[in-house]
Design an enzyme around this catalytic site. Structure first.
Site, short mmCIF file in Angstrom:
data_model
loop_
_atom_site.label_atom_id
_atom_site.label_comp_id
_atom_site.label_asym_id
_atom_site.label_seq_id
_atom_site.Cartn_x
_atom_site.Cartn_y
_atom_site.Cartn_z
N HIS B 123 57.38 21.24 0.86
CA HIS B 123 57.14 22.21 1.93
C HIS B 123 55.65 22.15 2.28
CE1 HIS B 123 56.63 26.29 3.62
NE2 HIS B 123 57.94 26.30 3.81
N ASP B 200 56.64 24.39 -7.66
CA ASP B 200 56.91 25.29 -6.54
C ASP B 200 58.34 25.81 -6.74
OD1 ASP B 200 57.82 26.40 -4.21
OD2 ASP B 200 57.06 24.83 -2.88
N GLN B 203 62.49 27.81 -4.09
CA GLN B 203 63.94 27.63 -3.88
C GLN B 203 64.70 27.55 -5.20
OE1 GLN B 203 65.25 28.00 -1.02
NE2 GLN B 203 63.51 27.69 0.36
N LYS B 226 62.50 35.65 -1.06
CA LYS B 226 63.66 34.75 -1.14
C LYS B 226 64.59 35.15 -2.28
CE LYS B 226 60.99 30.83 0.61
NZ LYS B 226 61.37 30.60 2.01
N CYS B 366 59.32 23.25 7.89
CA CYS B 366 57.99 23.13 7.29
C CYS B 366 57.90 21.93 6.35
CB CYS B 366 57.60 24.40 6.54
SG CYS B 366 57.55 25.85 7.58
#
Ligand SMILES: Cc1ncc(COP(=O)(O)O)c(C=O)c1O
Lengths: 151, 412
Positions: B123, B200, B203, B226, B366
């Protein structure tokens, strides 16, 4: 409701322009070019104009994008070809004003030709940018100073 | 709380509505998740009963607010199994956490000629901070590429990570390809070369059990929104010894021990990295979201999403005009499904699906370098969460078929 809502957006004229784009080619003798990216979708539109005196003698566009952006570019080139740059800039202003909900006279709208249909885009706020990007590129190409960088 | 995960949608008031005259199928969870009544109530309760600034007052409200804020930190600590609560820094979100690491650890430890290794599926928020750092420091930014199947190429990872590598930063789960990267294995490779690894988790944390000690990551960032919390709250995990050695990110109130005219001593972690008044209500609501997820159980969240993917992915792949990106095998695919329809631009697809009540995202997500690697300018993305159902999946498939018919072999 469902997809029938879209009938006002994807009219036959619009689909026709998207499927059979007019003036979708480079202009070898272009006097000005402008490339604009739509950062939300990654689409790109390149507009090239050949201005002779104060008239747009030839105009073309290349690039990729959605149905709306392609149809709009096609309609835009048809609408302004042969017009003076001043007339073309007025039309661009009418179009971008319409897209943000400002009213214009019937006469102004008539001048846009097929392109006036796309002002129906106002019903779909997320898609306004798709329709205005080519008019914006035209504006920038016509107003561009020689030493100005492309976007 | 709903009795079972299959009824959990009832906890989400927003899902009970019609959009364009159709039942709403919210399939844009990778962009942001919806909020259950419990989280909304916790925000309202805080503002109605306990609102005060934290760590400052001796009055009762200030004590309550501080207690709840720190309790949320401990909940997050246990949720990702950090060793200590002081390794949990509240941030604005994942982007903020990644920028923090680049601006502090990166600024301090990256020198000319060093390498930073990321992947082509990152991302922008786990790409640009490293790219700009590399430019500023005359360091080299390297990308681990994909296999033809759309997973991370681990052979390439072994080639790209070298003794010059100082930082490796990788998405735990992709927001486009629906893949889960072998973060633990990458951490091992990075450590063998003396580099630190940043995960990261935007997700992954909302969708699967995550254990930062088992992964052995040095830093790990994710966003609250999220995982059903408000926007503007996120978490950066960092190993305590690394965090202690890093300079502060921002200066101001709350992050100091003593301030004199010409010098300041900084507070210990995590406060050193929490300058100014934080998103207190957001942090407390994040704690409530963690409670909610733990009540369901992250194994069950993962299992439910896998069931939906097992159901919907083959249906999508069976449509001859659909291309699905990333692994084609449902077992290797998370609830994030990016696809394209022949001859139709993703923007047109998303507008058409919206008319059928199906909310998806269209665009480059993104991740422009990834789009370039996939050879597309954009995709349509449907992303599921545990509160979605096969009904949502069916609605998506039917809407895609209707879209195909509407454009009648269509355009562009
Ligand atoms: C993989 C990944 N990383 C980072 C982010 C950035 O998260 P935020 O915008 O909440 O900071 C996202 C959000 O879209 C993401 O999907």
């Amino acid at each position: 409701m469902g997809l029938s809502k879209l009938n006002g957006l994807y009219l036959d004229v619009i689909l026709d322009h998207a499927n059979n784009p007019r003036n979708k080619h480079d202009i070898p003798n272009a006097t000005s070019k402008m490339t604009i990216h739509n950062p939300t979708c990654g689409d790109t539109i390149n507009v090239a104009v050949e201005v002779e005196g104060d008239r747009i003698k030839n105009i073309g566009y290349t690039g990729s994008g959605c149905t709306i952006s392609q149809a709009s570019a096609s309609m835009m080139t048809e609408a302004v070809k042969g017009k003076t740059t001043e007339e073309a800039l007025d039309m661009a202003k009418t179009f971008s004003d319409m897209a943000i909900g400002k009213k214009h006279s019937e006469d102004d709208l008539e001048k846009l030709g097929d392109a006036q249909i796309l002002t129906s885009i106002m019903e779909f706020p997320a898609r306004i940018k798709c329709a205005t990007i080519s008019w914006w590129a035209l504006q920038r190409a016509l107003l561009k100073k020689d030493d100005e960088e492309e976007e | 709380m709903a009795n079972s995960i299959n009824d959990s949608y009832q906890d989400f008031p927003i899902l009970d509505q019609k959009v364009n005259g159709e039942r709403l199928a919210y399939l844009d969870n990778a962009a942001t998740a919806q909020k259950p009544q419990q989280v909304i109530d916790s925000l309202v309760h805080f503002y109605e009963h306990d609102n005060a600034n934290v760590h400052r007052g001796v009055h009762t409200l200030a004590e309550r607010a501080t207690e709840q804020y720190e309790a949320a930190r401990t909940k997050v600590q246990h949720f990702i199994n950090a060793k200590n609560h002081n390794e949990i820094i509240f941030t604005k979100g994942c982007t903020d956490g990644l920028n923090l690491v680049a601006a502090t650890y990166g600024e301090q430890n990256i020198h000319e000629g060093d390498e930073i290794v990321i992947t082509i599926m990152e991302h922008h928020s786990n790409l640009i901070p490293w790219q700009q750092l590399a430019i500023k420091k005359h360091a080299t930014l390297k990308y681990i590429e994909l296999t033809p199947e759309g997973t991370l190429d681990m052979e390439d990872a072994k080639r790209k990570i070298t003794d010059r590598t100082k930082i490796v930063s990788v998405a735990h789960a992709s927001n486009v390809l629906g893949t889960v990267n072998p973060l633990k294995e990458l951490a091992k490779i990075a450590h063998e070369h003396g580099a630190v690894i940043v995960g990261d988790g935007a997700q992954s944390v909302p969708h699967m059990p995550v254990d930062v000690q088992d992964l052995d990551v040095d830093f790990y960032a994710f966003s609250g929104h999220k995982m059903m919390s408000p926007t503007g709250i996120g978490v950066l995990y960092g190993k305590a010894d690394l965090l202690r050695a890093m300079p502060p990110y921002q200066y101001g109130g709350e992050m100091i021990n003593t301030v004199h005219r010409d010098e300041t001593t900084f507070a210990d972690i995590p406060f050193k990295f929490e300058a100014g008044t934080q998103n207190i209500a957001g942090a407390i609501a994040l704690g409530t979201a963690v409670d909610y997820l733990e009540e369901i159980g992250m194994e069950n969240v993962e299992k439910k999403e896998q069931e939906i993917v097992d159901y919907v992915l083959p249906k999508l792949e069976a449509l001859p005009y659909i291309t699905v990106y990333g692994p084609q095998d449902p077992a290797q695919h998370t609830g994030v499904i990016a696809f394209n329809m022949d001859n139709l631009h993703p923007h047109d697809v998303a507008t058409a699906l919206d008319a059928e009540g199906v909310a998806v995202r269209a665009g480059h997500h993104c991740a422009q370098p990834l789009m370039e690697a996939l050879g597309v300018s954009a995709t349509t993305r449907a992303s599921f969460y545990f509160y979605n159902s096969k009904k949502d999946a069916d609605q998506l498939i039917n809407a895609i078929k209707a879209t195909k018919e509407f454009f009648n072999g269509g355009t562009i």
